[in-house]
Scaffold this active site. Structure first.
Site, short mmCIF file in Angstrom:
data_model
loop_
_atom_site.label_atom_id
_atom_site.label_comp_id
_atom_site.label_asym_id
_atom_site.label_seq_id
_atom_site.Cartn_x
_atom_site.Cartn_y
_atom_site.Cartn_z
N ASP A 191 54.35 38.89 32.06
CA ASP A 191 54.12 40.25 32.58
C ASP A 191 52.65 40.37 32.97
O ASP A 191 51.82 39.54 32.57
CB ASP A 191 54.48 41.29 31.49
CG ASP A 191 54.90 42.64 32.08
OD1 ASP A 191 54.04 43.30 32.72
OD2 ASP A 191 56.05 43.04 31.91
N ASN A 224 62.87 39.39 36.59
CA ASN A 224 63.19 40.79 36.37
C ASN A 224 62.07 41.77 36.71
O ASN A 224 62.32 42.96 36.90
CB ASN A 224 63.59 40.92 34.88
CG ASN A 224 63.60 42.34 34.39
OD1 ASN A 224 64.54 43.08 34.66
ND2 ASN A 224 62.55 42.73 33.68
N TYR A 253 62.45 50.23 48.07
CA TYR A 253 63.08 49.71 46.85
C TYR A 253 64.47 49.15 47.19
O TYR A 253 64.82 48.04 46.77
CB TYR A 253 63.17 50.82 45.81
CG TYR A 253 63.71 50.38 44.47
CD1 TYR A 253 62.91 49.69 43.57
CD2 TYR A 253 65.03 50.65 44.10
CE1 TYR A 253 63.40 49.28 42.33
CE2 TYR A 253 65.52 50.25 42.87
CZ TYR A 253 64.70 49.58 41.99
OH TYR A 253 65.20 49.18 40.76
N LYS A 289 65.80 45.28 46.83
CA LYS A 289 66.89 44.88 45.93
C LYS A 289 68.08 44.30 46.69
O LYS A 289 68.78 43.43 46.17
CB LYS A 289 67.31 46.08 45.07
CG LYS A 289 66.22 46.53 44.08
CD LYS A 289 65.82 45.41 43.13
CE LYS A 289 64.86 45.86 42.04
NZ LYS A 289 64.52 44.80 41.08
N THR A 291 64.43 53.39 30.64
CA THR A 291 63.20 52.60 30.47
C THR A 291 62.04 53.41 31.03
O THR A 291 62.25 54.41 31.72
CB THR A 291 63.27 51.27 31.26
OG1 THR A 291 63.17 51.58 32.66
CG2 THR A 291 64.55 50.49 31.00
N1 LIG Z 1 65.52 51.24 34.75
C1 LIG Z 1 66.45 51.32 35.70
O1 LIG Z 1 67.16 52.32 35.82
C2 LIG Z 1 66.66 50.16 36.65
C3 LIG Z 1 67.80 50.17 37.45
C4 LIG Z 1 68.03 49.10 38.32
C5 LIG Z 1 67.14 48.05 38.37
N2 LIG Z 1 66.02 48.08 37.58
C6 LIG Z 1 65.12 46.95 37.68
O2 LIG Z 1 64.96 46.38 36.42
C7 LIG Z 1 63.70 45.69 36.37
C8 LIG Z 1 62.98 46.10 35.12
O3 LIG Z 1 62.73 47.49 35.19
P1 LIG Z 1 62.60 48.41 33.89
O4 LIG Z 1 63.48 49.57 34.11
O5 LIG Z 1 62.69 47.60 32.66
O6 LIG Z 1 61.10 48.95 34.13
P2 LIG Z 1 59.77 48.85 33.24
O7 LIG Z 1 58.76 49.57 34.02
O8 LIG Z 1 60.08 49.26 31.85
O9 LIG Z 1 59.47 47.28 33.24
C9 LIG Z 1 59.01 46.59 34.38
C10 LIG Z 1 58.00 45.56 33.93
O10 LIG Z 1 57.59 44.81 35.07
C11 LIG Z 1 56.18 44.57 34.95
N3 LIG Z 1 55.60 44.29 36.24
C12 LIG Z 1 55.36 45.13 37.26
N4 LIG Z 1 54.77 44.50 38.27
C13 LIG Z 1 54.62 43.20 37.89
C14 LIG Z 1 54.07 42.05 38.50
N5 LIG Z 1 53.52 42.11 39.72
N6 LIG Z 1 54.11 40.89 37.82
C15 LIG Z 1 54.63 40.82 36.58
N7 LIG Z 1 55.15 41.88 35.94
C16 LIG Z 1 55.14 43.06 36.60
C17 LIG Z 1 55.65 45.87 34.36
O11 LIG Z 1 54.36 45.68 33.78
C18 LIG Z 1 56.72 46.20 33.34
O12 LIG Z 1 56.44 45.64 32.08
C19 LIG Z 1 63.00 46.05 37.67
O13 LIG Z 1 63.16 44.98 38.59
C20 LIG Z 1 63.73 47.28 38.15
O14 LIG Z 1 63.66 47.43 39.54
C21 LIG Z 1 65.78 49.10 36.72
#
Ligand SMILES: NC(=O)c1ccc[n+]([C@@H]2O[C@H](COP(=O)([O-])OP(=O)(O)OC[C@H]3O[C@@H](n4cnc5c(N)ncnc54)[C@H](O)[C@@H]3O)[C@@H](O)[C@H]2O)c1
Length: 249
Positions: free
Chosen positions: A38, A91, A156, A160, A191
Protein backbone atom coordinates in the site's frame (compact mmCIF):
# COMPACT_ATOMS: atom_id res chain seq x y z
CA UNK A 1 -1.97 -20.92 11.19
CA UNK A 2 -2.61 -24.16 9.31
CA UNK A 3 -4.84 -23.98 6.26
CA UNK A 4 -5.24 -24.67 2.59
CA UNK A 5 -2.50 -22.17 1.67
CA UNK A 6 0.22 -23.44 4.03
CA UNK A 7 3.65 -22.84 2.45
CA UNK A 8 2.18 -20.43 -0.11
CA UNK A 9 2.75 -16.69 -0.50
CA UNK A 10 0.09 -14.10 -1.30
CA UNK A 11 0.53 -10.46 -2.31
CA UNK A 12 -2.34 -8.01 -1.70
CA UNK A 13 -2.32 -4.39 -2.87
CA UNK A 14 -4.40 -1.75 -1.14
CA UNK A 15 -4.03 -3.92 1.95
CA UNK A 16 -3.76 -1.07 4.47
CA UNK A 17 -7.52 -0.71 4.59
CA UNK A 18 -10.93 -2.08 3.74
CA UNK A 19 -11.24 -4.92 1.24
CA UNK A 20 -7.47 -5.42 0.88
CA UNK A 21 -6.96 -5.70 4.62
CA UNK A 22 -9.79 -8.23 4.84
CA UNK A 23 -8.27 -10.22 2.00
CA UNK A 24 -4.77 -10.13 3.54
CA UNK A 25 -6.17 -11.39 6.84
CA UNK A 26 -8.09 -14.16 5.06
CA UNK A 27 -4.98 -15.34 3.15
CA UNK A 28 -3.08 -15.45 6.45
CA UNK A 29 -5.89 -17.40 8.11
CA UNK A 30 -5.51 -19.97 5.32
CA UNK A 31 -1.83 -20.30 6.20
CA UNK A 32 -0.24 -18.14 3.50
CA UNK A 33 2.56 -15.68 4.17
CA UNK A 34 1.21 -12.31 3.08
CA UNK A 35 2.88 -9.31 1.46
CA UNK A 36 0.84 -6.28 2.50
CA UNK A 37 1.32 -3.55 -0.13
CA UNK A 38 0.00 0.00 0.00
CA UNK A 39 1.00 3.65 -0.12
CA UNK A 40 -0.47 4.12 3.37
CA UNK A 41 2.31 3.11 5.76
CA UNK A 42 0.47 3.31 9.10
CA UNK A 43 -2.45 1.25 7.83
CA UNK A 44 -0.09 -1.24 6.20
CA UNK A 45 1.82 -1.80 9.41
CA UNK A 46 -1.49 -2.11 11.27
CA UNK A 47 -2.61 -4.86 8.88
CA UNK A 48 0.66 -6.72 9.49
CA UNK A 49 0.15 -6.40 13.24
CA UNK A 50 -3.42 -7.72 13.00
CA UNK A 51 -2.15 -10.74 11.07
CA UNK A 52 0.79 -11.40 13.37
CA UNK A 53 -1.35 -10.98 16.50
CA UNK A 54 -3.62 -13.68 15.08
CA UNK A 55 -0.61 -16.00 14.59
CA UNK A 56 0.03 -15.36 10.90
CA UNK A 57 3.02 -14.20 8.84
CA UNK A 58 3.06 -10.90 6.96
CA UNK A 59 5.37 -8.11 5.80
CA UNK A 60 4.53 -4.57 4.70
CA UNK A 61 6.01 -3.11 1.54
CA UNK A 62 5.27 0.49 0.59
CA UNK A 63 4.46 0.63 -3.10
CA UNK A 64 2.49 2.91 -5.39
CA UNK A 65 0.85 0.57 -7.91
CA UNK A 66 0.81 3.28 -10.60
CA UNK A 67 4.64 3.38 -10.72
CA UNK A 68 6.39 0.56 -12.57
CA UNK A 69 9.64 0.79 -10.63
CA UNK A 70 7.80 0.55 -7.32
CA UNK A 71 5.74 -2.46 -8.43
CA UNK A 72 8.85 -4.21 -9.73
CA UNK A 73 10.57 -3.55 -6.40
CA UNK A 74 7.47 -4.76 -4.54
CA UNK A 75 7.55 -8.15 -6.24
CA UNK A 76 11.33 -8.38 -5.77
CA UNK A 77 10.81 -7.66 -2.06
CA UNK A 78 8.09 -10.32 -1.85
CA UNK A 79 10.46 -12.92 -3.30
CA UNK A 80 13.35 -11.76 -1.11
CA UNK A 81 11.18 -11.98 2.02
CA UNK A 82 9.11 -15.13 1.47
CA UNK A 83 10.86 -16.89 -1.45
CA UNK A 84 8.00 -17.31 -3.92
CA UNK A 85 4.68 -15.89 -5.11
CA UNK A 86 1.56 -18.03 -5.51
CA UNK A 87 -1.41 -15.67 -5.24
CA UNK A 88 -2.02 -12.01 -5.92
CA UNK A 89 -5.01 -9.84 -5.15
CA UNK A 90 -4.54 -6.68 -7.21
CA UNK A 91 -6.96 -4.51 -5.31
CA UNK A 92 -5.62 -0.98 -4.73
CA UNK A 93 -8.02 1.61 -6.04
CA UNK A 94 -9.57 5.03 -5.63
CA UNK A 95 -13.09 6.27 -6.33
CA UNK A 96 -12.58 9.87 -7.42
CA UNK A 97 -15.17 12.58 -7.28
CA UNK A 98 -18.71 12.02 -8.55
CA UNK A 99 -19.47 14.33 -11.45
CA UNK A 100 -20.77 14.09 -15.03
CA UNK A 101 -18.25 13.04 -17.68
CA UNK A 102 -17.64 16.48 -19.17
CA UNK A 103 -16.78 17.93 -15.76
CA UNK A 104 -14.04 15.41 -14.92
CA UNK A 105 -10.64 17.10 -14.58
CA UNK A 106 -7.98 15.68 -16.92
CA UNK A 107 -5.57 15.28 -14.00
CA UNK A 108 -8.21 13.39 -11.99
CA UNK A 109 -8.94 11.12 -14.98
CA UNK A 110 -5.23 10.35 -15.48
CA UNK A 111 -4.64 9.65 -11.78
CA UNK A 112 -7.65 7.36 -11.44
CA UNK A 113 -6.85 5.35 -14.58
CA UNK A 114 -3.18 5.13 -13.52
CA UNK A 115 -4.05 3.63 -10.14
CA UNK A 116 -7.15 1.55 -10.90
CA UNK A 117 -6.29 0.19 -14.36
CA UNK A 118 -2.60 0.68 -15.14
CA UNK A 119 -1.82 -0.36 -11.56
CA UNK A 120 -3.53 -3.73 -12.03
CA UNK A 121 -1.66 -4.29 -15.30
CA UNK A 122 1.69 -3.33 -13.74
CA UNK A 123 1.10 -5.73 -10.87
CA UNK A 124 0.37 -8.59 -13.26
CA UNK A 125 3.37 -7.65 -15.40
CA UNK A 126 5.72 -8.32 -12.49
CA UNK A 127 3.73 -11.04 -10.68
CA UNK A 128 3.21 -13.36 -13.65
CA UNK A 129 6.91 -14.19 -14.29
CA UNK A 130 7.17 -15.45 -10.71
CA UNK A 131 4.04 -17.58 -11.09
CA UNK A 132 5.07 -19.08 -14.43
CA UNK A 133 7.63 -21.14 -12.50
CA UNK A 134 5.04 -23.13 -10.53
CA UNK A 135 1.53 -21.86 -11.31
CA UNK A 136 -0.61 -19.39 -9.43
CA UNK A 137 -3.85 -17.50 -9.17
CA UNK A 138 -4.55 -13.81 -9.61
CA UNK A 139 -7.69 -11.97 -8.52
CA UNK A 140 -8.17 -8.39 -9.66
CA UNK A 141 -10.65 -6.07 -7.97
CA UNK A 142 -13.06 -4.75 -10.54
CA UNK A 143 -16.46 -3.55 -9.32
CA UNK A 144 -20.16 -3.57 -9.99
CA UNK A 145 -19.02 -0.51 -11.94
CA UNK A 146 -16.98 -2.91 -14.09
CA UNK A 147 -20.20 -4.55 -15.26
CA UNK A 148 -22.75 -1.74 -15.58
CA UNK A 149 -22.64 2.00 -16.04
CA UNK A 150 -22.74 4.19 -12.95
CA UNK A 151 -24.03 7.72 -13.31
CA UNK A 152 -21.49 10.43 -12.37
CA UNK A 153 -18.67 7.87 -12.09
CA UNK A 154 -17.33 7.87 -15.65
CA UNK A 155 -13.62 7.59 -14.93
CA UNK A 156 -14.14 5.00 -12.20
CA UNK A 157 -16.55 2.98 -14.35
CA UNK A 158 -14.14 3.12 -17.30
CA UNK A 159 -11.26 1.96 -15.11
CA UNK A 160 -13.22 -0.96 -13.68
CA UNK A 161 -14.55 -2.05 -17.10
CA UNK A 162 -10.89 -1.92 -18.15
CA UNK A 163 -9.92 -4.22 -15.29
CA UNK A 164 -12.69 -6.62 -16.36
CA UNK A 165 -11.40 -6.72 -19.95
CA UNK A 166 -7.77 -7.03 -18.88
CA UNK A 167 -8.73 -9.91 -16.58
CA UNK A 168 -10.45 -11.82 -19.37
CA UNK A 169 -7.57 -11.31 -21.83
CA UNK A 170 -4.96 -12.30 -19.26
CA UNK A 171 -6.96 -15.42 -18.40
CA UNK A 172 -6.58 -16.44 -22.05
CA UNK A 173 -2.87 -15.55 -22.08
CA UNK A 174 -2.12 -17.89 -19.17
CA UNK A 175 -4.84 -20.57 -19.36
CA UNK A 176 -2.33 -23.10 -20.72
CA UNK A 177 0.45 -21.95 -18.42
CA UNK A 178 -0.99 -22.73 -14.98
CA UNK A 179 -2.08 -19.26 -13.93
CA UNK A 180 -5.76 -18.50 -13.44
CA UNK A 181 -6.88 -14.85 -13.60
CA UNK A 182 -10.27 -13.80 -12.26
CA UNK A 183 -11.88 -10.66 -10.87
CA UNK A 184 -14.21 -9.85 -8.03
CA UNK A 185 -16.88 -7.24 -8.69
CA UNK A 186 -17.94 -5.87 -5.31
CA UNK A 187 -21.04 -3.76 -4.89
CA UNK A 188 -21.29 -1.35 -1.99
CA UNK A 189 -18.86 -2.48 0.69
CA UNK A 190 -18.54 -0.78 4.05
CA UNK A 191 -14.98 0.61 3.83
CA UNK A 192 -13.37 4.06 4.09
CA UNK A 193 -13.69 4.40 0.29
CA UNK A 194 -17.48 4.52 0.72
CA UNK A 195 -17.57 6.14 4.17
CA UNK A 196 -15.45 9.08 2.93
CA UNK A 197 -17.81 10.03 0.09
CA UNK A 198 -18.34 13.74 0.64
CA UNK A 199 -21.84 13.86 -0.82
CA UNK A 200 -23.57 10.44 -0.70
CA UNK A 201 -26.64 12.06 -2.27
CA UNK A 202 -24.63 12.56 -5.46
CA UNK A 203 -24.52 8.79 -5.98
CA UNK A 204 -27.32 7.19 -7.99
CA UNK A 205 -29.70 4.56 -6.52
CA UNK A 206 -28.12 1.89 -8.73
CA UNK A 207 -24.92 2.28 -6.68
CA UNK A 208 -26.74 0.93 -3.63
CA UNK A 209 -27.15 -2.77 -2.78
CA UNK A 210 -30.60 -4.39 -3.01
CA UNK A 211 -29.96 -6.72 -0.08
CA UNK A 212 -30.68 -4.74 3.11
CA UNK A 213 -27.05 -4.21 4.07
CA UNK A 214 -23.73 -3.11 2.65
CA UNK A 215 -21.16 -5.81 1.99
CA UNK A 216 -18.25 -6.39 4.33
CA UNK A 217 -14.56 -6.89 3.49
CA UNK A 218 -15.07 -10.49 4.67
CA UNK A 219 -17.75 -11.02 2.00
CA UNK A 220 -15.22 -10.05 -0.67
CA UNK A 221 -12.33 -11.93 0.97
CA UNK A 222 -14.37 -15.16 0.93
CA UNK A 223 -14.74 -14.81 -2.84
CA UNK A 224 -11.03 -13.99 -3.30
CA UNK A 225 -9.96 -17.03 -1.29
CA UNK A 226 -12.30 -19.28 -3.25
CA UNK A 227 -10.94 -17.92 -6.55
CA UNK A 228 -7.38 -18.69 -5.40
CA UNK A 229 -8.20 -22.12 -3.96
CA UNK A 230 -8.26 -25.46 -5.75
CA UNK A 231 -12.05 -25.42 -5.30
CA UNK A 232 -12.12 -23.07 -8.32
CA UNK A 233 -9.40 -24.87 -10.31
CA UNK A 234 -11.47 -24.81 -13.55
CA UNK A 235 -12.53 -21.16 -13.16
CA UNK A 236 -10.61 -18.50 -15.05
CA UNK A 237 -11.52 -15.26 -16.78
CA UNK A 238 -14.57 -14.98 -14.52
CA UNK A 239 -15.99 -11.72 -13.15
CA UNK A 240 -17.56 -12.72 -9.83
CA UNK A 241 -20.24 -10.33 -8.55
CA UNK A 242 -20.32 -9.97 -4.78
CA UNK A 243 -22.84 -7.17 -4.65
CA UNK A 244 -26.03 -7.96 -2.79
CA UNK A 245 -27.90 -8.05 -6.11
CA UNK A 246 -26.83 -4.53 -7.12
CA UNK A 247 -26.21 -5.51 -10.75
CA UNK A 248 -29.16 -7.90 -11.05
CA UNK A 249 -31.70 -5.07 -11.20
N1 LIG B 1 -15.95 -0.25 -1.06
C1 LIG B 1 -16.72 -0.48 -2.12
O1 LIG B 1 -17.95 -0.30 -2.07
C2 LIG B 1 -16.11 -1.00 -3.40
C3 LIG B 1 -16.97 -1.47 -4.39
C4 LIG B 1 -16.43 -1.97 -5.57
C5 LIG B 1 -15.07 -1.99 -5.76
N2 LIG B 1 -14.25 -1.49 -4.77
C6 LIG B 1 -12.83 -1.53 -5.02
O2 LIG B 1 -12.20 -2.25 -4.00
C7 LIG B 1 -10.83 -1.83 -3.90
C8 LIG B 1 -10.53 -1.53 -2.46
O3 LIG B 1 -11.36 -0.48 -2.03
P1 LIG B 1 -11.82 -0.30 -0.51
O4 LIG B 1 -13.29 -0.11 -0.54
O5 LIG B 1 -11.21 -1.32 0.36
O6 LIG B 1 -11.20 1.16 -0.24
P2 LIG B 1 -10.14 1.68 0.84
O7 LIG B 1 -10.02 3.12 0.57
O8 LIG B 1 -10.54 1.21 2.19
O9 LIG B 1 -8.80 0.91 0.42
C9 LIG B 1 -8.08 1.23 -0.75
C10 LIG B 1 -6.61 1.12 -0.43
O10 LIG B 1 -5.87 1.36 -1.64
C11 LIG B 1 -4.73 2.14 -1.29
N3 LIG B 1 -4.22 2.84 -2.45
C12 LIG B 1 -4.75 3.92 -3.08
N4 LIG B 1 -3.96 4.31 -4.08
C13 LIG B 1 -2.89 3.47 -4.10
C14 LIG B 1 -1.74 3.36 -4.91
N5 LIG B 1 -1.50 4.23 -5.90
N6 LIG B 1 -0.88 2.35 -4.65
C15 LIG B 1 -1.09 1.49 -3.64
N7 LIG B 1 -2.15 1.56 -2.82
C16 LIG B 1 -3.05 2.53 -3.06
C17 LIG B 1 -5.24 3.09 -0.22
O11 LIG B 1 -4.17 3.65 0.53
C18 LIG B 1 -6.14 2.18 0.59
O12 LIG B 1 -5.44 1.56 1.64
C19 LIG B 1 -10.71 -0.63 -4.84
O13 LIG B 1 -10.13 -1.06 -6.05
C20 LIG B 1 -12.14 -0.20 -5.06
O14 LIG B 1 -12.31 0.47 -6.27
C21 LIG B 1 -14.75 -1.02 -3.60
Amino acid sequence: MAGRFEGKVALVTGAASGIGRGSAQAFAQEGASVVVADVAEDGGHETVKLIEDAGGRAAFVRADVSKAAEVEALVEQAIATFGRLDYAHNNAGVLGTARPAHEIDEADWDRLIAINLKGVWLCMKYEVPQMLEHGGAIVNTSSAAGLVGMQALGAYTASKHGVAGLTKSAALDYAKLGIRVNAVCPGGVDTPLVRNIEDPGSFPPQAMPVMPRFGTPEDIANAVIWLCSDDSSYVTGHLLSVDGAMTVQ
